[in-house]
Design a protein around this motif. Structure first.
Motif, short mmCIF file in Angstrom:
data_model
loop_
_atom_site.label_atom_id
_atom_site.label_comp_id
_atom_site.label_asym_id
_atom_site.label_seq_id
_atom_site.Cartn_x
_atom_site.Cartn_y
_atom_site.Cartn_z
N GLU A 127 0.82 -1.22 0.00
CA GLU A 127 0.00 0.00 0.00
C GLU A 127 0.85 1.27 0.00
OE1 GLU A 127 -2.60 -0.67 3.32
OE2 GLU A 127 -3.58 -2.35 2.28
N SER A 128 2.15 1.11 0.17
CA SER A 128 3.05 2.27 0.13
C SER A 128 3.58 2.53 -1.28
CB SER A 128 4.25 2.06 1.06
OG SER A 128 3.81 2.00 2.40
N MET A 129 3.09 1.74 -2.24
CA MET A 129 3.51 1.96 -3.63
C MET A 129 2.28 2.19 -4.48
SD MET A 129 6.56 -0.84 -4.15
CE MET A 129 5.62 -2.27 -3.67
N GLN A 130 2.50 2.75 -5.65
CA GLN A 130 1.40 2.94 -6.60
C GLN A 130 1.99 3.04 -8.01
OE1 GLN A 130 0.19 7.09 -5.25
NE2 GLN A 130 0.32 7.40 -7.46
N PRO A 131 1.19 2.66 -9.02
CA PRO A 131 1.67 2.88 -10.39
C PRO A 131 1.86 4.38 -10.60
CG PRO A 131 -0.35 1.54 -10.34
CD PRO A 131 -0.14 2.05 -8.95
N GLY A 132 2.93 4.75 -11.25
CA GLY A 132 3.19 6.17 -11.47
C GLY A 132 3.57 6.89 -10.18
N GLY A 133 4.16 6.18 -9.25
CA GLY A 133 4.55 6.79 -7.97
C GLY A 133 5.84 7.58 -8.10
N GLY A 134 6.48 7.82 -6.98
CA GLY A 134 7.72 8.62 -6.98
C GLY A 134 7.37 10.08 -6.81
N ASP A 135 8.12 10.92 -7.49
CA ASP A 135 7.88 12.37 -7.42
C ASP A 135 8.03 12.87 -5.98
OD1 ASP A 135 7.54 14.80 -8.49
OD2 ASP A 135 5.40 14.62 -8.88
N MET A 136 7.19 13.81 -5.57
CA MET A 136 7.33 14.42 -4.25
C MET A 136 5.98 14.45 -3.54
SD MET A 136 9.68 17.73 -4.94
CE MET A 136 9.51 18.43 -3.30
N LYS A 224 20.03 0.26 -7.11
CA LYS A 224 19.20 0.53 -8.28
C LYS A 224 17.72 0.36 -7.91
CE LYS A 224 19.46 -0.59 -13.17
NZ LYS A 224 19.82 -1.61 -14.14
N TYR A 225 17.46 -0.66 -7.11
CA TYR A 225 16.07 -0.90 -6.64
C TYR A 225 15.59 0.27 -5.79
CZ TYR A 225 12.77 -2.54 -3.05
OH TYR A 225 11.74 -2.64 -2.15
N VAL A 226 16.40 0.73 -4.86
CA VAL A 226 15.99 1.81 -3.97
C VAL A 226 15.74 3.10 -4.77
CG1 VAL A 226 16.69 3.25 -2.00
CG2 VAL A 226 17.14 0.81 -1.97
N ASP A 227 16.59 3.34 -5.75
CA ASP A 227 16.38 4.50 -6.63
C ASP A 227 15.05 4.40 -7.36
OD1 ASP A 227 18.33 6.31 -6.30
OD2 ASP A 227 19.64 5.56 -7.90
N ALA A 228 14.78 3.21 -7.90
CA ALA A 228 13.51 3.00 -8.62
C ALA A 228 12.33 3.18 -7.68
CB ALA A 228 13.49 1.61 -9.26
N PHE A 229 12.50 2.70 -6.44
CA PHE A 229 11.42 2.83 -5.45
C PHE A 229 11.12 4.31 -5.20
CE2 PHE A 229 9.92 3.36 -1.10
CZ PHE A 229 8.88 2.43 -1.04
N MET A 230 12.18 5.10 -4.99
CA MET A 230 11.98 6.53 -4.68
C MET A 230 11.50 7.33 -5.90
SD MET A 230 12.50 6.77 -1.52
CE MET A 230 12.69 8.47 -1.02
N ASN A 231 11.96 6.92 -7.09
CA ASN A 231 11.63 7.73 -8.28
C ASN A 231 10.32 7.33 -8.94
OD1 ASN A 231 13.99 9.10 -7.94
ND2 ASN A 231 15.16 7.84 -9.39
N HIS A 232 9.92 6.05 -8.78
CA HIS A 232 8.78 5.59 -9.59
C HIS A 232 7.73 4.80 -8.82
CE1 HIS A 232 11.02 6.73 -13.18
NE2 HIS A 232 12.07 6.09 -12.68
N LEU A 233 8.01 4.38 -7.61
CA LEU A 233 7.08 3.46 -6.94
C LEU A 233 6.43 4.03 -5.68
CD1 LEU A 233 9.20 0.16 -7.24
CD2 LEU A 233 7.14 0.75 -8.54
N VAL A 234 7.18 4.77 -4.88
CA VAL A 234 6.63 5.19 -3.58
C VAL A 234 5.35 6.01 -3.78
CG1 VAL A 234 8.11 7.28 -3.47
CG2 VAL A 234 7.15 6.32 -1.38
N SER A 235 4.36 5.70 -2.93
CA SER A 235 3.08 6.39 -3.03
C SER A 235 3.00 7.50 -1.98
CB SER A 235 1.92 5.41 -2.82
OG SER A 235 0.71 6.13 -2.74
N TRP A 236 3.25 8.72 -2.42
CA TRP A 236 3.10 9.84 -1.48
C TRP A 236 1.64 10.10 -1.16
CZ3 TRP A 236 6.79 10.57 1.55
CH2 TRP A 236 8.12 10.43 1.13
N ASN A 237 0.76 9.65 -2.05
CA ASN A 237 -0.68 9.76 -1.75
C ASN A 237 -1.01 8.96 -0.50
OD1 ASN A 237 -1.15 11.32 -3.97
ND2 ASN A 237 -1.67 9.58 -5.29
N ALA A 238 -0.44 7.74 -0.42
CA ALA A 238 -0.70 6.90 0.77
C ALA A 238 -0.12 7.58 2.00
CB ALA A 238 -0.08 5.51 0.58
N ALA A 239 1.09 8.13 1.86
CA ALA A 239 1.73 8.78 3.02
C ALA A 239 0.90 9.99 3.47
CB ALA A 239 3.15 9.21 2.66
N MET A 240 0.35 10.74 2.50
CA MET A 240 -0.44 11.93 2.88
C MET A 240 -1.73 11.52 3.58
SD MET A 240 0.32 14.74 -0.12
CE MET A 240 -0.05 13.73 -1.53
N ALA A 241 -2.33 10.43 3.12
CA ALA A 241 -3.56 9.95 3.78
C ALA A 241 -3.25 9.48 5.20
CB ALA A 241 -4.17 8.81 2.97
#
Ligand SMILES: [Fe+2]
Length: 260
Positions: A127-136, A224-241
């Protein structure tokens, strides 16, 4: 009898089947009036699905990784937990959060803790990831990150460093500490999660650092995995909720009282 009742109606999310099982069986009139129904309580939790399709995180996390990690590894923890819970009704009636805390038993874990916590951790991770995640993040999460880490890029650097220096298998968490009213990055090993410590009020985000999380897609390259997680996977929407829920319990600023 018990197994067939359970198998006829597998649950789609975490819940104890005891009540619905006894209700179903009552409806089916398996036990004639006056006879004694079995007294054994059967605790059974279902496998919660990630909130996206298994191929939705491609190419940063492959469908194969989800099939192996969620459909195999995570499922094994759940089945192991259900097997243990079948043995007695002592842990009946807890929510899943409560079950993790109760089985942690203030640092003297019951045998059920490992499986229960790993189910909770993995659910939280999916639930901490989402398609099109990453960003800020935006709004309160971004403001709090800037307040507690200086800047988002500082936070990002520290989160990545924590993931890269975590020994063995474990988790990196962004948590809101209750008393300090501050965000912190913490690492935990194996099944331990901040939920079991009273000083942490709310987990906002987590990254999984185990071989299964990245081996199929990145081989041994955790960086490389951690970079991909931060750039493309992490769901800031979930964190904000999660932050919005946390703020119901932790006052992060001056009270904003409207002037009449
Ligand atoms: Fe895992």
């Amino acid at each position: 009898m018990i197994a067939s009742c359970v198998l006829l109606s597998p649950p789609s999310s975490h819940r104890l089947l005891t009540q619905s099982f006894s209700h179903q069986c009552k409806q089916q009139k398996r036990w004639p009036q006056g006879s004694q129904r079995p007294s054994q309580v059967v605790a059974y939790y279902g496998l919660k699905k990630p909130p996206y399709k298994l191929d939705a995180l491609e190419p940063y996390m492959s469908q194969r990784t989800l099939e192996v990690h969620w459909g195999g590894h995570h499922r094994n923890y759940l089945e192991g937990l259900n097997k243990q819970l079948e043995k007695s009704d002592i842990l009946y009636g807890y929510t899943f959060d409560e079950l993790v805390k109760a089985t942690y038993n203030n640092g003297n874990p019951f045998p059920e803790f490992n499986d229960a916590a790993q189910v909770w951790n993995h659910d939280f991770f999916w639930e901490s990831m989402q398609p099109g995640g990453g960003d800020m993040p935006q709004l309160g999460v971004l403001e709090q990150i800037e307040k507690d880490f200086g800047s988002f890029s500082n936070f990002r650097e520290k989160f990545i460093e924590a993931a890269l220096t975590l020994f063995g298998s474990g988790w990196v968490w962004l948590v809101l500490k209750r008393e300090e009213r501050q965000l912190k990055i913490i690492k935990t090993s194996n099944a331990i999660c901040p939920l079991v410590w009273d000083t942490y009020h709310n987990q906002l985000d987590s990254g999984r650092c185990c071989h299964l999380a990245y081996y199929l897609d990145y081989k041994n390259d955790r960086g490389k995995y951690v970079d991909a997680f931060m750039n493309h996977l992490v769901s800031w929407n979930a964190a904000m909720a999660r932050m919005a829920r946390a703020e119901a319990f932790v006052n992060l600023g001056e009270p904003n009282i409207p002037v009449a």
